[in-house]
Design an enzyme around this catalytic site. Structure first.
Site, PDB file in Angstrom:
ATOM      1  N   CYS A 226      -0.897   0.481  -4.854  1.00 20.66           N
ATOM      2  CA  CYS A 226       0.355   0.318  -4.128  1.00 20.66           C
ATOM      3  C   CYS A 226       0.121   0.759  -2.681  1.00 20.66           C
ATOM      4  O   CYS A 226      -0.736   1.592  -2.393  1.00 20.66           O
ATOM      5  CB  CYS A 226       1.432   1.178  -4.771  1.00 20.66           C
ATOM      6  SG  CYS A 226       3.021   1.062  -3.919  1.00 20.66           S
TER       7      CYS A 226
ATOM      8  N   ASP B  41       1.957   2.485  -0.879  1.00 19.59           N
ATOM      9  CA  ASP B  41       2.523   3.814  -0.651  1.00 19.59           C
ATOM     10  C   ASP B  41       1.438   4.765  -0.124  1.00 19.59           C
ATOM     11  O   ASP B  41       0.326   4.804  -0.657  1.00 19.59           O
ATOM     12  CB  ASP B  41       3.068   4.308  -2.002  1.00 19.59           C
ATOM     13  CG  ASP B  41       3.928   5.543  -1.866  1.00 19.59           C
ATOM     14  OD1 ASP B  41       3.441   6.540  -1.305  1.00 19.59           O
ATOM     15  OD2 ASP B  41       5.086   5.509  -2.316  1.00 19.59           O
TER      16      ASP B  41
ATOM     17  N   HIS C 156       1.994   3.409  -9.690  1.00 18.93           N
ATOM     18  CA  HIS C 156       2.128   4.874  -9.631  1.00 18.93           C
ATOM     19  C   HIS C 156       3.484   5.350 -10.123  1.00 18.93           C
ATOM     20  O   HIS C 156       4.443   4.586 -10.228  1.00 18.93           O
ATOM     21  CB  HIS C 156       1.838   5.399  -8.232  1.00 18.93           C
ATOM     22  CG  HIS C 156       2.806   4.934  -7.187  1.00 18.93           C
ATOM     23  ND1 HIS C 156       3.817   5.715  -6.695  1.00 18.93           N
ATOM     24  CD2 HIS C 156       2.915   3.747  -6.544  1.00 18.93           C
ATOM     25  CE1 HIS C 156       4.505   5.033  -5.781  1.00 18.93           C
ATOM     26  NE2 HIS C 156       3.983   3.836  -5.670  1.00 18.93           N
TER      27      HIS C 156
ATOM     28  N   CYS D 235       7.565   4.612  -7.762  1.00 18.54           N
ATOM     29  CA  CYS D 235       7.308   3.503  -6.839  1.00 18.54           C
ATOM     30  C   CYS D 235       8.626   2.866  -6.390  1.00 18.54           C
ATOM     31  O   CYS D 235       9.392   2.360  -7.214  1.00 18.54           O
ATOM     32  CB  CYS D 235       6.436   2.461  -7.534  1.00 18.54           C
ATOM     33  SG  CYS D 235       5.988   1.103  -6.445  1.00 18.54           S
TER      34      CYS D 235
END
Lengths: 529, 529
Positions: A189, A191, A257, A268
């Site tokens: 991801c 992030d 995640h 997420c």
């Protein structure tokens, strides 16, 4: 841009280690105390039930398969790089206090040089007596300077010992082939809490992995099919990394995640903090990718895939073990924390045997093939080190459980970014396509920076192949285009000086740092951003 | 969207002909008179000096290598398709006159059906009594309907006899391989006056050519390298169209343009109407592409290229003959009009011999290799037919020497567009990247439509592979994204109803027409745009 001539800041004393040759050398600086958490309680119970076992030199019980030397190396790098950024505000506060003094410029430059490693742009300092220091520009300037320093250091000094052609990457690539894979393509991801997934959480040499971060781990299928075609073409044409007829596969991993400590809020964002949704969406994308390959190409063309989840609080992973026929049970996974607990008191050899048996036990859909099993064993072993890393240096749970990124990275590249919460990354060719990701980044930084009256630093980056004529010029044009699009989209922030942009390009064909082209910081005299 | 069930509108009576088997069958309808022009004066001089030769049945002297049947076929198609669009305004004017009559709707629908082949959206007609007919929406609706009709007709009836798997394309692909080329990739300028370059000017089966139009013929190098990789991969994996070890090449052609009648004003806008600049820039792009391939891949990887210019007034081409070592002399070319004049009175066999000798004479940098010579001979012969086409049906010079496009096409696809000045094409993935091209299109249509108080019709199109899971949905998302970006960029036009957008997608894996998804025309009841 300050000329780069400083020595490599991270320690070069550590010899590279092979994937399976874990050293037991220990460096004790920077170790923090062991604290109790739910996971730690589990460990405590384990120790109670198994009787006592020897504490390590620093008082922290580490797993027998943990690479202490790697943990030290990675910790040194984390402290060094994040220190670059985190010293900026304190230094600026000191400058603020000094600015009315008669020898302000001399003092300011000495302080900056000592604390940050670079001097400040004279243009800004010299104007301070008129309306006070332009702190916003200075802040953005320092963030950009720090970014350039780490990029320079990364490509010049290889602080993570993961560069192409190095021992680690060569050993790992051989290992990968032994497992039956000729390319490892990972999508975590986007992030910032997963930006260290490759080098830290999974402990893979960054140069041996194709990393493409995307929000929600939802990678672009058409783009990945193109990458597959390029990979296969190179095998046919140049037998790199191995001949096309060798029965190895392209391995695609998606990494979603979740948060074990606050599962309903810190998971997420792209999947409403639901781990089940994140896993399910990532698995569907993996299946669609494989189906695309199988339907678009003949002769048994296919790929292997693997679904992994990361707990962003502890960095432990869970692996959805695939059966030999590639079926995956979304509801079944192997949690490496369970392996950690089960093997903490064993010796290395015994622990490895338990790992294999636990993997096979977790394989609800059927056993994985031999190569995949071998590969997963290695991932598990690597992740054990990271679990200890978080125990050793972050009190078993990151203090910055939420976003705490230092800048936004926009574009294609950023091979040198391998630290948790350093960069919010919007992987995009155009703001038009990447706007949803970028909007999230801007929102995060409104909370992190704008709320403190500090601007949002955005580094735009386009990598290019210098082998291709005109590619550098086109990369610079891409930077300029994206700059204009960002300025248009976030006009209010930009016009009020609350958003600054640095444009950079990097030559993929050389092992060279990124090159700063220009920035939105107004420096009439001196400086080069 | 009106259901499509009408018979194919273009004639199906004409048998396909092989590239070199030119038929002498003549169809005399729609032929126009021969007029004198500078080129015609040359021809006249030729005839004078060579003595008289027999006029053809329709009084027009045609070249012995001209395919009269193809010219008839192409003329029929041109009249049919452009007629669809050009009848719209007269019909709307008639509706305007009728709208206050009591049986307006019945009369309107009968008129529309008879003249345009479809009925009008009832929602708009029914509102006419309140504030008068919404002519702008109706105009855009009719343009979109006409576009859908031609797309449907094209994929259902193959009016240009160039579909994949057809006799013409199969013969041409064999011929191409005989010449030593396994892929023909052509980039004409995106100018609407070159939209017919493949099917008319060069007379190539559209399905055998990869067409990528770009402003100034400046194709994207990275994208073309990717295309090359895909092509080579298919040869390695599936031996399609031939095995990778066969010594054939990828042939890239760039087509620039100029105006022989008004060279300083009606040439290529991207190159300031300078033919020399256009040729030079296109040649540099071709060389850069080849260098990219040679430097990025091993084992003697390379490509062949060819530089061609089109005179947009007469459709005659000039070819910069490449030497065997691929050097090209920018200042030297072979003008097919010269060949036309020199061979007009010969028989086919003698004319072909002259073509070869004139090509070799024009090869200032050295003779081309045998395959390239053969290929160029075919292009020359094909272009002779088009020179006669313009003589036969456009009085030797197009009346619409300038822009006269009917709609703007935006996106990736439009395989069915093969008519001069039908479509201003902005080939783009994102408005952010393609904005300069699109701005030019909007400017052109401000002159063509807005000045007449008519809206600008924009058809957005994204092709997809239905083999790839989720690809259709992503193509629709792309359409929506581009629609939003167009609405943002041209907000004033859009908000005042002076710009309407139709979103379409098409499955590349099927030989099916484009599919309309939605449009910006407000139809609360009925209709499906």
């Amino acid at each position: 841009m300050t000329p780069r001539s400083s020595p490599c800041t991270t320690s070069r004393i550590l010899a590279p280690t092979a994937p399976r040759r874990k050293s037991s050398v220990l460096r004790s600086d920077d170790l923090t105390d062991h604290v109790t958490s739910s996971f730690e309680n589990d460990l405590h119970d384990q120790r109670e039930s198994h009787g006592s076992y020897p504490a390590s030199l620093d008082g922290i019980w580490l797993h027998p398969l943990t690479s202490r030397i790697d943990n030290q190396l990675l910790r040194g790098y984390e402290l060094d790089i994040k220190g670059h950024f985190d010293r900026i505000v304190p230094v600026l506060k000191q400058l603020s206090a000094l600015q009315k003094e008669p020898d302000f410029i001399t003092k300011a430059q000495a302080l900056a040089k000592a604390e940050l490693g670079f001097t400040m742009p004279l243009t800004i300092l010299e104007k301070a007596w008129v309306k006070g220091l332009d702190m916003r520009s200075l802040f953005a300037w320092c963030v950009f300077e720090a970014y350039e320093q780490i990029s320079d250091d990364f490509f010049r000094c290889d602080p993570l010992i993961g560069a192409e052609g190095g021992i680690r990457s060569e050993l790992f690539e051989s290992f990968l082939l032994e497992c039956g894979f000729h390319l490892l393509d990972i999508t975590p991801c986007a992030d910032g809490r997963l930006a260290h997934a490759i080098a830290y959480v999974l402990r893979l040499p960054f140069s041996s992995v194709r990393r493409r971060s995307h929000a929600g781990a939802l990678f672009d299928i058409e783009n990945t099919v193109s990458r597959w075609v390029k990979t296969e073409h190179l095998r046919y044409r140049e037998a790199k990394p191995n001949p096309a007829l060798a029965s190895t596969r392209y391995l695609k991993i998606a990494v979603y995640h979740f948060s074990s400590y606050d599962p309903h809020h810190k998971g997420c964002a792209a999947h409403g903090s639901s781990a089940a949704s994140a896993a399910s969406a990532a698995l569907m994308r993996l299946r669609d990718f494989r189906e695309s390959i199988e339907k678009s190409f003949c002769c048994g063309a296919s790929v292997d895939f693997l679904l992994i989840g990361i707990d962003t609080d502890t960095d432990s992973i869970r692996i959805h073990i695939p059966a030999e026929n590639s079926t995956v049970d979304l509801a079944a996974w192997l949690d490496v924390r369970d392996i950690y607990c089960a093997t903490l008191k064993l010796n290395a050899e015994a622990a490895r045997k338990v790992i294999v048996s636990m993997i096979l036990k977790a394989a609800r859909s059927g056993s994985p093939d031999e190569g995949m099993l071998k590969f997963i064993c290695q991932l598990v072993e690597n992740n054990l080190s990271q679990i200890d890393y978080v125990r050793q240096f972050h009190k078993s749970k990151y203090a910055d459980a939420d976003h705490a990124e230092r800048f936004i990275g926009v574009g294609i590249g950023f091979k040198e970014i391998h630290l948790r919460n350093l960069t919010y990354f919007a992987h995009l060719d155009t703001v038009e396509e990447g706007a949803p990701d970028l909007d999230v980044g801007i929102k995060i930084f409104k909370g992190l920076n704008v709320s403190r009256d500090l601007p949002i630093p955005v580094v735009v980056r386009f990598d290019y192949h210098s082998n291709v004529p005109g590619a550098r010029e086109r990369a610079i044009q891409d930077c300029n285009r994206v700059q204009r699009a960002i300025q248009d989209r976030y006009a209010e922030l930009y016009n009020s000086g609350m958003l600054h942009i640095l444009l950079t390009v990097r030559d993929r064909d050389q092992y060279s740092p990124s090159e700063a082209i220009k920035s939105t910081i107004d420096l009439v005299v001196g400086g080069s951003h």
